[in-house]
Design an enzyme around this catalytic site. Structure first.
Site, PDB file in Angstrom:
ATOM      1  N   LYS A 182      -4.894  30.960   2.873  1.00  0.00           N
ATOM      2  CA  LYS A 182      -3.856  29.545   1.779  1.00  0.00           C
ATOM      3  C   LYS A 182      -4.188  28.766   1.633  1.00  0.00           C
ATOM      4  CE  LYS A 182      -3.150  26.581   3.970  1.00  0.00           C
ATOM      5  NZ  LYS A 182      -3.552  25.808   5.559  1.00  0.00           N
ATOM      6  N   ASP A 203     -10.273  -5.804   2.108  1.00  0.00           N
ATOM      7  CA  ASP A 203      -9.090  -6.247   2.086  1.00  0.00           C
ATOM      8  C   ASP A 203      -9.257  -8.511   1.852  1.00  0.00           C
ATOM      9  OD1 ASP A 203      -7.540  -4.177   1.238  1.00  0.00           O
ATOM     10  OD2 ASP A 203      -6.986  -3.757   2.939  1.00  0.00           O
ATOM     11  N   ASP A 249      -5.807  -4.476   6.072  1.00  0.00           N
ATOM     12  CA  ASP A 249      -6.613  -4.374   7.112  1.00  0.00           C
ATOM     13  C   ASP A 249      -7.725  -4.284   7.391  1.00  0.00           C
ATOM     14  OD1 ASP A 249      -6.603  -1.797   6.023  1.00  0.00           O
ATOM     15  OD2 ASP A 249      -5.351  -1.202   7.947  1.00  0.00           O
ATOM     16  N   ASP A 305      -3.750  26.806  10.837  1.00  0.00           N
ATOM     17  CA  ASP A 305      -4.285  25.016  10.092  1.00  0.00           C
ATOM     18  C   ASP A 305      -3.802  24.371  11.077  1.00  0.00           C
ATOM     19  OD1 ASP A 305      -4.240  23.525   8.906  1.00  0.00           O
ATOM     20  OD2 ASP A 305      -3.673  23.915   6.915  1.00  0.00           O
ATOM     21  N   ASP A 361       0.995  -1.440   0.055  1.00  0.00           N
ATOM     22  CA  ASP A 361       0.074  -0.282   0.327  1.00  0.00           C
ATOM     23  C   ASP A 361       0.988   1.478   0.422  1.00  0.00           C
ATOM     24  OD1 ASP A 361      -2.652  -0.970  -0.095  1.00  0.00           O
ATOM     25  OD2 ASP A 361      -2.150  -1.492   1.828  1.00  0.00           O
ATOM     26  N   THR A 371     -15.059  26.116   4.197  1.00  0.00           N
ATOM     27  CA  THR A 371     -14.107  26.757   3.321  1.00  0.00           C
ATOM     28  C   THR A 371     -12.385  26.250   2.389  1.00  0.00           C
ATOM     29  OG1 THR A 371     -12.534  27.249   5.151  1.00  0.00           O
ATOM     30  CG2 THR A 371     -14.841  28.239   5.201  1.00  0.00           C
ATOM     31  N   SER A 395      -7.216  28.890   5.173  1.00  0.00           N
ATOM     32  CA  SER A 395      -7.592  28.991   6.584  1.00  0.00           C
ATOM     33  C   SER A 395      -6.173  30.479   6.591  1.00  0.00           C
ATOM     34  CB  SER A 395      -5.776  28.824   7.199  1.00  0.00           C
ATOM     35  OG  SER A 395      -4.602  27.804   7.044  1.00  0.00           O
TER      36      SER A 395
END
Lengths: 677, 569
Positions: free
Chosen positions: A390, A517, A513, A341, A304, A376, A379
């Protein structure tokens, strides 16, 4: 390979002393018959012991010789059983702590709406138990009601608690783990006695240990060789009779035991157990020995992307300013805008600005902090007239009030460039002015590329599985150096890919997991389920990683290879040993009848008796000498088969021919010096 | 040893080497069912044979059906041959008017020819009628060789196919081996032999008046044709008792050269064919090089031992410059005698042009040891190849684990089923040779048959059973083998050496054919490298040869040291 847990010293007294006792218990022929080579040795030892008793009764000097031969034959058997006992002891010590948690557990079973207390070992499949904070979960099962945090450190060694709740992928719980908060109702899904921990212990303890396919094939070779040498020895008696030589039964017995492959025969089961034990030290539990062997054969690794190849979070890697804005200015704006953020992405922007761009976090308290929100997708903060933001490109553009066409061409190019490279672009703006673009990307774990190169050298293909789009996937695949990738992969795609590989004759390993799977885990030749995964995944897999670390797959493959290599090395060594033993014993056998044959005594051994005794002693001591190798495994470096073969053939093949010449000679000198015969 | 001797040996081996590739490619075509240059001539004949015997050439057999067909074919061959020998007095083409062959000898001889051994407990010229020689023995010379080739092809196919249920059609393989390989080559060699002066006639004998004026009856017959298939099919059974030492069987140096070339080339080329058919020519060459190393070592040691001579004879005043010439033909000399001996035993041919019984201790040990190694250097036609494959499988299994993978050979995993059958096959040779030798060495009636007392007597017994079980056929003359004991036990040894060996080998083939072919990678154990050749040599020596060390120590090795010490028995 670095060991996860501390390896007990090879000759830890707490393991060695019980092992000595076990070595004697294992002499029971009914148990020993599982190992034909050592069983034959035991029969021969008993036979020579009888001769010794006869010699004692008859008087004379013969008893000195037959007694010593008998003793060393018994030692040979004991050393072999001791090797197995030590291997078991080490594995058992590892499992012991797990076993402790299992005993004396009391379960609160719910029956007809009432609660009753019963011993955990009496639980049946389908029973429902309730577990509250502070209690241990009595058996493996599935959460059917409630949510709780569970401490699984007893199994995983990780102290951070995990959440277990009904439904979804986090519903599986393991017996022996502790509920820390809240309560859950658990439906027992495993018959007591066949639970997870029990299976692990059973794989280590000798009596129930199943021989693996490759071990069976090797046993057949060793048994076959034993029969061949039995024929050789018996016929030698007849052929010698022609020349009027009556070869003593003691000597023939010695010849037989030195020729049959006692070295590998004695160490075979210890090697297998030690392999399981090594896996356990990496906190991986295999549900069958077969899987460990298959791991050595794996051709394709399905990994993965997230968590294995990359850290899993996208991180800022570069600031791309528009013309007229310098990088420092953009970095500072991005930093300030990201203070609100708290997501990993936001933190990575701060870290990048602080680090690579050398922008210190300014000591300003913004007038307004706009925290990052999923709705939104941006931040920022207002400092005086500066309104810094940004976030996602369109969110930020909307904030500036610009239409797409009004954006500076350099900005659009930067966004395109980042997207094309598989990364995620974020925009940074101050008021209605676009300052530039932040390049967010998946960061490939350091060292993983080298790891894949090693795997490639071993002939193993790595395939990255990701839900990303093909562009992103290709970019990361090339950066990480995997051989192939599966983009936008759904669980069915994994299954289909595995099937296709297997149709081509390749063995596939994967880890997973989730419940979805499970089919792929079951289909894979080596399926490793994460301990944090669902019960379904763990049932479908043939190994469980208690640390839930997907990178572990690589170590598992290496352990499998090392196990097979150790077996091969000792087999080759054992067979190569015969050359020297022939040269020790054959002249000694016939030299009375044909003095000319002393020319074959190229080791110049003291006397016929000392030669035979020395060969028998060497044969016994070599088992003890090789126990550490059997337990630790031969040293392993990732390399192609040709390189490995050349190296091992030199050490164990050529070494196996030469070493006994020196060994037998040295022992002979000692035997002569001590006047043992 | 002389330079000219080595040049002769080297040139012959170079000729064989040159023939390996074209012959190997040709056989690969034949057994892949492709059209060959001979198809226009032999194609219709082949079709006619299938039509006549009701064989559907497109219908393939599983390993068991294939093996049963082979066994049925061999049993039928045995019965027919036995009947011919017992009834030869009533059958035509019996110019000398020979009576029935005794039952135990007929049993021994039938077993001998059906198994491609050609152990001869008789003098052909004194017991077998021309009809028996041609319709009985020569037919089996073809068929037993073709059977061996067919089996080797079936085993080869196991490595070509993936998840296959069948390994070929025994009847088709045998027919094609006979028609396209053995027959054309026999015709060429026969014509060459006739040209070189070998008799090819239906007349029983000629009467010659010797220089002393005495009358001598010299047996004649279809010698040249018999001789050609004797070598090409690695049979080794001669028309005359003296075999290739007889001037009518092997009159001169060129005939001798052709003899050795003919017996060596097909078996060697089959190894190349194996590489070609499995898609890895390099594998073929690696196997050939392992064979070459062991065979050339055998040739060198024999040549050295015989030219070194016998110090006892030297001390009696014999000129040591020619080495040990006892039992050798002057027209061949040391080099061509020892080369013949090493090749005939490295192969399972068994024809001889000098008397191995008269060799020195070491000179006699080498041929025996070469047979002990399992007749794989390069062995009998077909049988050598499948024997070699068994050793390759064992090598891969023993050392293959050292690269950290389940051992595989040419993309086929070697697992417990293969090991079980490989060990069963490997057991046969020591079991038969050592058990029968030990019993014979203890049995007064059996010991009475030996020609020379002392360790050489034991060598004679050991050699006889070695030769029989290895399906070789050469003998350490001296042992009077034509007794009920030896006829029976040697006959059983030959049958076990062939059939008890090949049935497990076919089981391996069936099991491997059914397996999926695994693509190779860098992690795959490489079997087409010089390193593997070295490993294979080691395994052949240790697993094939070492078991016989005690018995050899009591026979030829003692002989050697005794001879060096000037001691006789």
């Amino acid at each position: 390979m670095s060991n996860k847990t501390t390896t007990p010293a090879l000759l830890d007294p707490s393991i060695v002393f019980p092992a000595i006792k076990d070595a004697f218990i294992k002499l029971d022929p009914r148990q020993l018959i599982r190992n034909p080579v050592i069983f034959v040795t035991e029969v021969v030892a008993a036979f020579v012991s009888a001769i010794f008793i006869r010699d004692l009764i008859a008087g004379g000097n013969e008893g000195v010789f037959s007694g010593q031969i008998a003793a060393w034959l018994w030692f040979t058997v004991l050393f072999a059983t001791f090797a197995e006992a030590v291997a078991e002891g080490r594995g058992r010590a590892q499992a012991e702590s797990l076993k402790k948690t299992k005993s004396e557990l009391v379960a609160r079973r719910l029956k007809d709406g009432r609660e009753e207390k019963i011993a955990a070992t009496l639980l049946k499949l389908g029973d429902i138990v309730i577990v509250e904070a502070g209690e241990l979960i009595p058996g493996d099962g599935e959460v059917i009601e409630g949510i709780a945090s569970v401490n699984e450190s007893a199994i995983t060694g990780e102290s951070a608690p995990v959440i277990r709740e009904s439904g979804g992928d986090r519903s599986a719980v393991t017996g022996g783990t502790q509920v820390l908060s809240d309560w859950i109702k658990v439906k027992i899904t495993v018959q007591p006695g066949s639970s997870f921990v029990d299976r692990m212990i059973a794989l280590i303890e000798g009596a129930e240990r199943q021989k693996t396919p490759n071990e069976i094939a090797l046993s057949i070779l060793l048994s076959g060789l034993t029969i061949v040498f039995l024929i050789v020895v018996v016929s030698t008696w007849g052929l010698a009779g022609y020349s009027g030589t009556l070869v003593s039964a003691t000597v023939l017995a010695a010849l037989l035991v030195t020729l049959i492959p006692t070295t590998i025969g004695g160490l075979l089961s210890a090697i297998g157990i030690a392999g399981m034990d090594r896996l356990l030290r990496f906190n991986v539990v295999a549900t069958s020995g077969r899987a460990v062997e298959a791991a050595g054969d794996v051709d394709t690794l399905l990994l993965d992307k997230t968590g294995t190849i990359t850290f899993g979070n996208r991180m800022a890697s570069e600031f791309l300013p528009v013309p007229g804005v310098d990088a420092h200015e953009l970095a500072e704006a991005a930093l300030l805008a990201s203070l609100g953020d708290d997501t990993p992405e936001g933190r990575s922007i701060v870290a990048l600005a602080n680090g690579t761009y050398g922008v210190a976090t300014p000591n300003i308290t913004p007038d307004l902090v706009v925290p990052f929100a999923a709705e939104t997708r941006l931040s920022g903060c207002d400092i005086g007239t500066r309104r810094l933001r940004k976030g996602a490109v369109d969110s930020v553009r909307n904030f500036t009030g610009l239409t797409e066409a009004e954006c500076p061409p350099a900005f659009r190019q930067a966004v395109d460039k980042v997207a094309r490279s598989g990364g995620t672009p974020l925009a940074v703006a101050s008021g209605n002015k676009l300052l530039g673009v932040i390049h967010l990307k998946d960061i490939v774990k350091p060292g993983i590329k080298e790891r894949f190169a090693e795997l490639r050298a071993m002939g193993i293909r790595t395939v990255m599985v990701t839900g990303d789009n093909p562009v992103t996937a290709a970019a990361i695949a090339s950066e990480a150096g995997v051989d192939d990738f599966l983009a936008e992969a759904k669980p069915e795609d994994k299954l289909a890919y595995i099937r296709e590989q297997q149709r081509g004759g390749r063995l596939v390993a994967m880890c997973g997991d989730g419940t979805n799977d499970a089919p792929a885990l079951a289909q894979a030749d080596v399926g490793v389920a994460m301990q944090t995964g669902t019960q379904a995944a763990r049932e479908a897999a043939n190994m469980v990683d208690l640390d839930s670390s997907p990178t572990k797959l690589i170590e598992i493959v290496e352990i499998g290879k090392q196990l097979l290599m150790t077996r091969g090395a000792l087999t080759t060594f054992s067979i190569a040993n015969d050359v020297a033993k022939y040269f020790a014993i054959i002249p000694a056998l016939f030299v009375v009848t044909y003095p000319q044959l002393s020319a074959l005594n190229i080791m110049a051994l003291g006397s016929p008796k000392s030669a035979i005794l020395s060969a028998v002693i060497f044969n016994a001591l070599i088992i003890i000498a090789l126990i550490p190798l059997a337990l630790k495994g031969v040293s392993y470096r990732p390399a192609g088969a040709a390189t490995l073969l050349r190296r091992n053939l030199l050490i164990y093949g050529l070494g196996g021919i030469l070493l006994p010449f020196a060994g037998i000679k040295i022992i002979d000198l000692a035997v002569v010096f001590l006047h043992l015969v | 040893m002389t330079l000219i001797g080595w040049v002769q040996i080297g040139f012959l081996l170079a000729l064989v080497l040159a023939s390996i590739k074209p012959l190997g490619l040709y056989m690969a075509k034949v057994f892949s069912g492709e059209k060959t240059v001979l198809a226009p001539v032999l194609g219709p004949l082949e079709t006619a044979i299938y039509k006549l015997s009701g064989i559907n050439r497109d219908k393939e057999q599983g390993w068991l059906a294939y093996t049963l067909a082979m066994l049925a074919f061999s049993v039928a061959g045995f019965v027919v041959l036995y009947a011919i020998m017992r009834l030869q007095a009533y059958l035509p083409v019996n110019p000398q008017g020979f009576g029935a062959v005794p039952s135990d000898l007929a049993f021994n001889t039938s077993a001998s020819f059906v198994t491609n051994t050609n152990w001869q407990n008789y003098s052909g010229e004194a017991v077998m009628s021309n009809f028996t020689q041609m319709a009985g023995l020569a037919v089996q010379n073809f068929l037993s060789a073709a059977t061996g080739m067919a089996l080797a092809i079936a085993v080869t196919r196991a490595f070509i196919r993936s998840k296959a249920e069948t390994v070929g059609n025994f009847w088709v393989d045998t027919t094609r081996a006979t028609l396209y390989v053995l027959l054309p080559l026999s015709i060429i060699v026969t014509i060459a032999f006739i040209f070189l002066g070998l008799p090819q006639t239906m007349d029983g004998s000629v009467t010659a008046t010797t220089l002393e004026g005495a009358k001598q009856v010299i047996t004649l017959g279809p010698v040249a044709s018999q001789e050609a298939i004797k070598q090409l099919g690695t049979n080794g059974g001669g028309f005359y008792n003296a075999n290739a030492a007889h001037p009518f069987e092997n009159p001169n140096a060129i005939a001798n050269y052709i003899n050795i070339f003919a017996m060596l080339s097909i078996s060697a080329a089959m190894v190349y064919m194996f590489g070609q058919m499995t898609g890895n020519r390099k594998q073929g060459w690696v196997l050939i090089s392992a064979i070459a190393v062991l065979l050339i070592a055998g040739i060198g040691i024999t040549y050295w031992a015989e030219t070194a001579g016998n110090p006892i004879l030297t001390s009696l005043g014999l000129d040591p410059s020619m080495g040990n010439m006892e039992g050798k033909e002057v027209r061949f000399g040391q080099a061509m005698s020892t080369l013949y001996t090493a090749v005939t035993t490295g192969l399972s041919d068994g024809g001889v042009n000098s008397m191995i019984g008269s060799y020195t201790g070491i000179g006699g040990l080498v041929p025996m040891f070469l047979i002990h190694l399992g007749e794989v250097l390069p062995g009998g036609v077909g049988s050598g190849l499948y024997g070699l494959i068994v050793f390759a499988v064992l090598s891969v299994f023993v050392a293959g684990l050292m690269v950290g993978r389940t051992p595989e050979f040419l993309g086929k995993k070697i697992e417990s089923r293969e090991m079980k059958f490989a060990m069963l096959a490997v057991l046969i040779l020591p079991l038969v040779i050592l058990a029968f030798s030990a019993i014979s060495a203890m049995l007064p009636a059996a010991v009475a048959a030996i020609g020379t007392p002392g360790p050489h007597g034991l060598s004679e017994i050991l050699y006889a059973f070695t030769s029989a079980a290895g399906n070789n056929g050469s003998a350490m003359a001296g042992l009077s083998g034509n007794t009920v004991w030896y006829n029976t036990t040697l006959g059983i040894s030959m049958l076990l050496g062939r059939f008890a060996y090949v049935v497990p080998v076919m089981a391996i083939a069936g099991s491997l054919a059914a397996k999926q072919k695994i693509p190779s990678s860098k992690g795959t154990f490489p079997t087409d490298t010089p390193l593997f050749a070295g490993l294979l040599i080691g395994i052949i020596l240790i697993l094939g040869g070492l078991q016989f060390f005690p018995s050899l120590a009591l026979g030829p090795i003692v002989e050697h040291f005794a001879m060096m010490a000037g001691q006789t028995f």
